[in-house]
Design an enzyme around this catalytic site. Structure first.
Site, PDB file in Angstrom:
ATOM      1  N   ARG A 172      13.310  25.822  11.753  1.00 38.35           N
ATOM      2  CA  ARG A 172      12.840  24.801  11.364  1.00 38.35           C
ATOM      3  C   ARG A 172      13.150  24.520   9.878  1.00 38.35           C
ATOM      4  O   ARG A 172      12.864  23.590   9.224  1.00 38.35           O
ATOM      5  CB  ARG A 172      11.346  24.573  11.489  1.00 38.35           C
ATOM      6  CG  ARG A 172      10.855  24.732  13.095  1.00 38.35           C
ATOM      7  CD  ARG A 172       9.289  24.684  13.164  1.00 38.35           C
ATOM      8  NE  ARG A 172       8.629  23.801  12.490  1.00 38.35           N
ATOM      9  CZ  ARG A 172       8.438  22.731  13.033  1.00 38.35           C
ATOM     10  NH1 ARG A 172       8.752  22.239  14.425  1.00 38.35           N
ATOM     11  NH2 ARG A 172       7.690  21.815  12.628  1.00 38.35           N
ATOM     12  N   ASN A 201       3.696  22.683   4.856  1.00 42.03           N
ATOM     13  CA  ASN A 201       4.774  21.737   5.535  1.00 42.03           C
ATOM     14  C   ASN A 201       4.387  20.568   4.979  1.00 42.03           C
ATOM     15  O   ASN A 201       3.383  19.981   5.262  1.00 42.03           O
ATOM     16  CB  ASN A 201       4.729  22.176   7.075  1.00 42.03           C
ATOM     17  CG  ASN A 201       6.055  21.653   7.837  1.00 42.03           C
ATOM     18  OD1 ASN A 201       7.062  20.837   6.845  1.00 42.03           O
ATOM     19  ND2 ASN A 201       5.963  21.173   8.936  1.00 42.03           N
ATOM     20  N   GLY A 202       5.544  19.789   4.702  1.00 41.50           N
ATOM     21  CA  GLY A 202       5.125  18.401   4.491  1.00 41.50           C
ATOM     22  C   GLY A 202       5.575  17.904   2.817  1.00 41.50           C
ATOM     23  O   GLY A 202       6.297  18.731   2.252  1.00 41.50           O
ATOM     24  N   LYS A 232      28.116  14.775  15.837  1.00 40.48           N
ATOM     25  CA  LYS A 232      28.181  16.286  16.102  1.00 40.48           C
ATOM     26  C   LYS A 232      29.098  16.977  15.178  1.00 40.48           C
ATOM     27  O   LYS A 232      28.969  18.003  14.642  1.00 40.48           O
ATOM     28  CB  LYS A 232      28.586  16.334  17.686  1.00 40.48           C
ATOM     29  CG  LYS A 232      27.261  16.185  18.391  1.00 40.48           C
ATOM     30  CD  LYS A 232      26.395  17.245  18.448  1.00 40.48           C
ATOM     31  CE  LYS A 232      24.992  16.919  18.903  1.00 40.48           C
ATOM     32  NZ  LYS A 232      24.269  15.796  18.086  1.00 40.48           N
ATOM     33  N   TRP A 242      12.348  24.507   4.397  1.00 42.86           N
ATOM     34  CA  TRP A 242      13.369  23.401   4.087  1.00 42.86           C
ATOM     35  C   TRP A 242      12.792  22.672   3.029  1.00 42.86           C
ATOM     36  O   TRP A 242      11.936  21.920   2.892  1.00 42.86           O
ATOM     37  CB  TRP A 242      13.307  22.531   5.271  1.00 42.86           C
ATOM     38  CG  TRP A 242      14.467  21.790   5.126  1.00 42.86           C
ATOM     39  CD1 TRP A 242      15.957  22.116   5.759  1.00 42.86           C
ATOM     40  CD2 TRP A 242      14.664  20.318   4.963  1.00 42.86           C
ATOM     41  NE1 TRP A 242      16.654  21.116   5.572  1.00 42.86           N
ATOM     42  CE2 TRP A 242      16.122  19.841   5.091  1.00 42.86           C
ATOM     43  CE3 TRP A 242      13.857  19.507   4.421  1.00 42.86           C
ATOM     44  CZ2 TRP A 242      16.421  18.659   4.700  1.00 42.86           C
ATOM     45  CZ3 TRP A 242      14.163  18.159   4.116  1.00 42.86           C
ATOM     46  CH2 TRP A 242      15.500  17.722   4.353  1.00 42.86           C
ATOM     47  N   GLU A 269      27.787  17.070  11.460  1.00 42.71           N
ATOM     48  CA  GLU A 269      26.749  18.016  11.216  1.00 42.71           C
ATOM     49  C   GLU A 269      26.987  19.534  11.828  1.00 42.71           C
ATOM     50  O   GLU A 269      26.387  20.339  11.115  1.00 42.71           O
ATOM     51  CB  GLU A 269      25.425  17.653  11.973  1.00 42.71           C
ATOM     52  CG  GLU A 269      25.551  17.978  13.399  1.00 42.71           C
ATOM     53  CD  GLU A 269      24.058  17.465  14.314  1.00 42.71           C
ATOM     54  OE1 GLU A 269      23.157  17.415  13.588  1.00 42.71           O
ATOM     55  OE2 GLU A 269      24.092  16.901  15.432  1.00 42.71           O
ATOM     56  N   GLU A 317      27.979   9.517  18.650  1.00 46.53           N
ATOM     57  CA  GLU A 317      27.209  10.804  18.829  1.00 46.53           C
ATOM     58  C   GLU A 317      28.429  11.915  18.603  1.00 46.53           C
ATOM     59  O   GLU A 317      28.040  12.836  17.880  1.00 46.53           O
ATOM     60  CB  GLU A 317      26.681  10.708  20.181  1.00 46.53           C
ATOM     61  CG  GLU A 317      25.982  12.152  20.593  1.00 46.53           C
ATOM     62  CD  GLU A 317      25.105  12.692  19.421  1.00 46.53           C
ATOM     63  OE1 GLU A 317      24.559  11.917  18.677  1.00 46.53           O
ATOM     64  OE2 GLU A 317      24.649  13.650  19.790  1.00 46.53           O
ATOM     65  N   LYS A 353      15.612  21.277  12.245  1.00 46.87           N
ATOM     66  CA  LYS A 353      15.695  20.816  13.647  1.00 46.87           C
ATOM     67  C   LYS A 353      14.641  19.496  13.778  1.00 46.87           C
ATOM     68  O   LYS A 353      14.955  18.714  14.470  1.00 46.87           O
ATOM     69  CB  LYS A 353      15.122  21.849  14.602  1.00 46.87           C
ATOM     70  CG  LYS A 353      15.094  21.498  15.866  1.00 46.87           C
ATOM     71  CD  LYS A 353      16.249  20.963  16.612  1.00 46.87           C
ATOM     72  CE  LYS A 353      16.333  20.651  17.890  1.00 46.87           C
ATOM     73  NZ  LYS A 353      17.434  19.953  18.550  1.00 46.87           N
ATOM     74  N   HIS A 406      39.746  -5.047  12.893  1.00 43.60           N
ATOM     75  CA  HIS A 406      38.779  -5.736  11.679  1.00 43.60           C
ATOM     76  C   HIS A 406      38.992  -4.892  10.654  1.00 43.60           C
ATOM     77  O   HIS A 406      38.007  -5.045   9.531  1.00 43.60           O
ATOM     78  CB  HIS A 406      37.590  -6.169  12.164  1.00 43.60           C
ATOM     79  CG  HIS A 406      37.711  -7.199  13.526  1.00 43.60           C
ATOM     80  ND1 HIS A 406      38.377  -8.359  13.159  1.00 43.60           N
ATOM     81  CD2 HIS A 406      37.520  -6.974  14.803  1.00 43.60           C
ATOM     82  CE1 HIS A 406      38.371  -9.024  14.511  1.00 43.60           C
ATOM     83  NE2 HIS A 406      37.705  -7.995  15.508  1.00 43.60           N
ATOM     84  N   CYS A 427       9.294  22.710   7.976  1.00 46.31           N
ATOM     85  CA  CYS A 427       9.100  24.365   7.885  1.00 46.31           C
ATOM     86  C   CYS A 427       8.700  24.836   8.728  1.00 46.31           C
ATOM     87  O   CYS A 427       8.103  24.366   9.548  1.00 46.31           O
ATOM     88  CB  CYS A 427       8.283  24.561   6.603  1.00 46.31           C
ATOM     89  SG  CYS A 427       8.988  23.432   4.918  1.00 46.31           S
TER      90      CYS A 427
HETATM   91  C1  AGP Z   1      20.850  15.523  16.117  1.00 47.35           C
HETATM   92  O1  AGP Z   1      22.003  16.552  16.389  1.00 47.35           O
HETATM   93  C2  AGP Z   1      20.358  15.633  14.883  1.00 47.35           C
HETATM   94  N1  AGP Z   1      19.920  17.055  14.452  1.00 47.35           N
HETATM   95  C3  AGP Z   1      19.361  14.701  14.299  1.00 47.35           C
HETATM   96  O2  AGP Z   1      19.967  13.471  14.138  1.00 47.35           O
HETATM   97  C4  AGP Z   1      17.978  14.476  15.234  1.00 47.35           C
HETATM   98  O3  AGP Z   1      18.621  13.575  16.366  1.00 47.35           O
HETATM   99  C5  AGP Z   1      17.293  13.422  14.571  1.00 47.35           C
HETATM  100  O4  AGP Z   1      16.704  14.153  13.220  1.00 47.35           O
HETATM  101  C6  AGP Z   1      16.133  12.915  15.099  1.00 47.35           C
HETATM  102  O5  AGP Z   1      15.180  14.072  15.745  1.00 47.35           O
HETATM  103  P1  AGP Z   1      14.061  13.864  16.936  1.00 47.35           P
HETATM  104  O6  AGP Z   1      14.858  13.480  18.144  1.00 47.35           O
HETATM  105  O7  AGP Z   1      13.485  15.217  16.983  1.00 47.35           O
HETATM  106  O8  AGP Z   1      13.189  12.647  16.336  1.00 47.35           O
END
Ligand code: AGP
Length: 613
Positions: free
Chosen positions: A27, A101-102, A488, A75, A491, A484, A608, A507, A2
């Protein structure tokens, strides 16, 4: 996960808090809320949805002027993202406001205790119980800071709590455990935030708070104690980012800005750390040569994109150091009873330095006697602070939720460490080291060259915008690149996408291939032993109707007849190819999301920094 902001000083608290929340909205943006202290009262507003919703309400129904305020963008963890569950949460008499936050892991027990005392809870959140616990505690504590210390002692889990009281203008109090909180030290004013971006337009003097600490802010003072009231010395540091760096710099999207910053991010991460002879210097790396010589296993723990960079790093680490290297999803690692010894080095890779899964994995590793090296992009964040050593990536602030420049710089930092390890153990011949150094030194320029080709990638996105699913294939270091690329697309464009090791196709996954299915294939340099095998893989999927988008080195004509689209990559060693092959996949997903009208910088359901397990 958050955004948290607190302010006390001569300015209008509402303006400072809203400005800070705007910079932290990445965040978490399920809801937003503010509380100010004014003439013996708490005034609070909160709204579901983005901060703009709250701002709209404030413009039509202004809040009182005040010099003391707190604010929150959420969040959601406990309770749906609606008005009632938005923060701040108030005590029953309205005299106390709390933002959090948490996750408070023992909140159910505490909630039941409050209910048995006749307290009526208005929300489904864990946070609200803190307001009621503080209200009860204030009846016996001398003041708000002491009441917060007493309550914090009763909580388990992860929390940054920021509190104001109606009877205490010019006072903001906060407590933190397992969740980020940083103080901005001003002149006659002070700030609190979950990230320095919230206050660097006002001050760059910051104080990072540690575990189990309470901070008391007045306009003149910042006092820090532990949860038992014992004074704690803190270190003040200067934030080197300026406000502009955390803005979009002329791009429409933070993600586009950060993709474009990748050449500089890679160059900055290399700067001063490797010379022309290939000698690597990692200043301040707090790992003794004797310890480095004793390492017989390396375990990388990370999440999401950072996990993919760890998968790539594994190839370089094992190739250069001949030390066994495992790569583990941080959220799985500590539950599989891993074998860890003092001779095991755990590498925790994290852009934010606050990812709870990764933090808990590294804490577990340290409890088992292993040392931890952090690879991190956020100075002073929790993961490097709790590690034995850290190598910072120098990508600068990464605001878009989808990680891009952090990914490339994580790979570079891991490669530097692998070379450093090899050199400290006498394992890299000078010619090879020089060759790698020279190649690394060209990568920033080569990434720039790839960025010049993105117009073609955007055209491919337009052609594929209605696809239902996209597959990504790669081998060796191209396999994590494929993962990766798929992440992308998931997400950002909310599409089904999957990355495969190309050798695995036969396989099972080849059954997925059907007419017109888009398949991206990352092809290693023609000199690589896997090159011809992956060209065969392209033929296998093309023969079954796939639409192939092939990423291949310039001049590699062997793939031409099997590719519906070709994305050319600059020549470079196979191990360094991820630094150029990933970029078109980032651009492709960004463009797909843009074409679909989605919020690229703040995709749905994501945040984030995932600071809950
Ligand atoms: C990456 O595009 C994502 N938003 C997510 O997978 C991110 O890489 C993951 O949450 C790890 O975050 P960090 O690198 O801040 O630990």
């Amino acid at each position: 996960m958050c955004g948290i902001v607190g302010y006390v000083g001569p300015r209008q608290a509402l303006e400072v808090v809203v400005d800070g929340l705007r910079r932290l909205e990445y965040r978490g943006y399920d809801s937003a809320g503010i509380a100010v202290v004014n003439q013996g009262k708490i005034e609070s507003r909160k709204k579901a949805g983005k901060l703009a919703n709250l701002e709209d309400e404030l413009s039509s129904e202004p809040m009182s002027m005040s010099s003391t305020g707190i604010g929150h963008t959420r969040w959601a963890t406990h309770g749906a993202p609606n008005d009632v569950n938005a923060h701040p949460h108030l005590s029953e008499d309205g005299s106390i406001a709390v933002i959090h936050n948490g996750i408070i892991e023992n909140f159910a027990t505490l909630r039941d205790e409050l209910r048995s005392q006749g307290v009526e809870l208005l929300s489904q959140t864990d946070t609200e119980i803190v307001a009621h616990l503080l209200s009860a505690q204030m009846k016996v504590s001398e003041n708000l800071p002491d009441a917060l210390r007493q309550v914090a002692q009763r909580l388990t889990g992860a929390f940054t709590l920021v509190v104001v009281h109606a009877d205490s203008p010019d006072l903001v109090v906060a407590a933190r455990r397992n969740s980020p909180l940083v103080v901005g030290r001003g002149d006659g004013e002070n700030f609190l935030a979950s990230d320095v971006a919230a206050f660097i337009s006002f001050t760059r003097n910051a104080i990072e708070l540690g575990q189990d600490q309470v901070v008391v802010l007045t306009p003149q003072d910042v006092l820090v104690t532990d949860f038992f009231g014992n004074h704690v010395d803190v270190l003040e540091y200067e934030v080197t980012w300026d406000a502009a760096a955390a803005e979009k710099g002329g791009f429409d999207l933070f993600m586009l800005k950060e993709i474009a910053e990748q050449p500089k991010a890679v160059a900055d991460t290399l700067l001063g750390r490797i010379d022309d002879s290939g000698t690597v210097t990692l200043d301040g790396l707090e790992l003794e040569p004797e310890y480095l010589a004793s390492i017989d296993k390396i375990v990388i723990v990370a999440c999401g994109t950072a996990y993919h960079s760890g998968m790539i790093a594994k190839y370089a680490i094992e190739h250069w150091t001949r030390i066994a290297c495992e790569v583990e999803l941080a959220s799985e690692f500590r539950y599989r009873d891993p074998i860890l010894r003092p001779s095991t080095l755990v590498i925790a890779i994290s852009q934010s330095g606050e990812t709870m899964d990764t933090l808990m994995a590294m804490r577990y590793a340290r409890e088992q006697g292993a040392k931890v090296l952090a690879i991190c992009n956020s100075n002073g964040s929790t993961i490097p602070r709790e590690s034995d050593a850290v190598i910072y990536t120098h990508a600068g602030p990464e605001i878009a939720v989808a990680s891009t420049k952090a990914f490339l710089t994580q790979i570079v930092a891991c490669y530097l460490f692998a070379m450093f390890m090899a050199q400290s153990r006498g394992g890299v011949d000078k010619a090879a080291a020089r060759e790698i150094a020279l190649e690394l030194a060209t990568m920033a320029h080569k990434i720039d060259l790839v960025l010049d080709t993105v117009v073609g990638v955007r055209e491919i996105a337009k052609e594929l915008v209605d696809a239902n699913s996209v597959l990504f294939l790669g081998r060796s270091v191209g396999f994590p690149v494929a993962l990766e690329g798929a992440l992308k697309l998931k997400e950002l464009a909310y599409m089904h996408a999957e990355g495969f090791a190309a050798g695995e196709l036969k396989h099972g996954p080849i059954a997925l291939i059907e007419d017109g299915l888009p398949v991206f294939v990352v092809v290693p340099p023609p000199t690589d032993e896997l090159h011809d095998k992956i060209v065969s893989n392209i033929q296998e999927v093309r023969a079954r109707g796939a639409k192939t988008i092939v990423l291949a080195e310039e001049g590699d004509s062997s793939i031409d007849e099997f590719a519906d689209h070709i994305i050319r990559l600059p020549k470079c060693p196979a191990l360094l190819q991820p630094l150029v092959a990933t970029v078109p996949l980032q651009v492709f997903s960004c463009e797909m999301a843009t074409l679909k009208g989605f919020d690229v910088d703040q995709p749905r359901n994501l945040a984030k920094s995932v600071t809950v397990e």
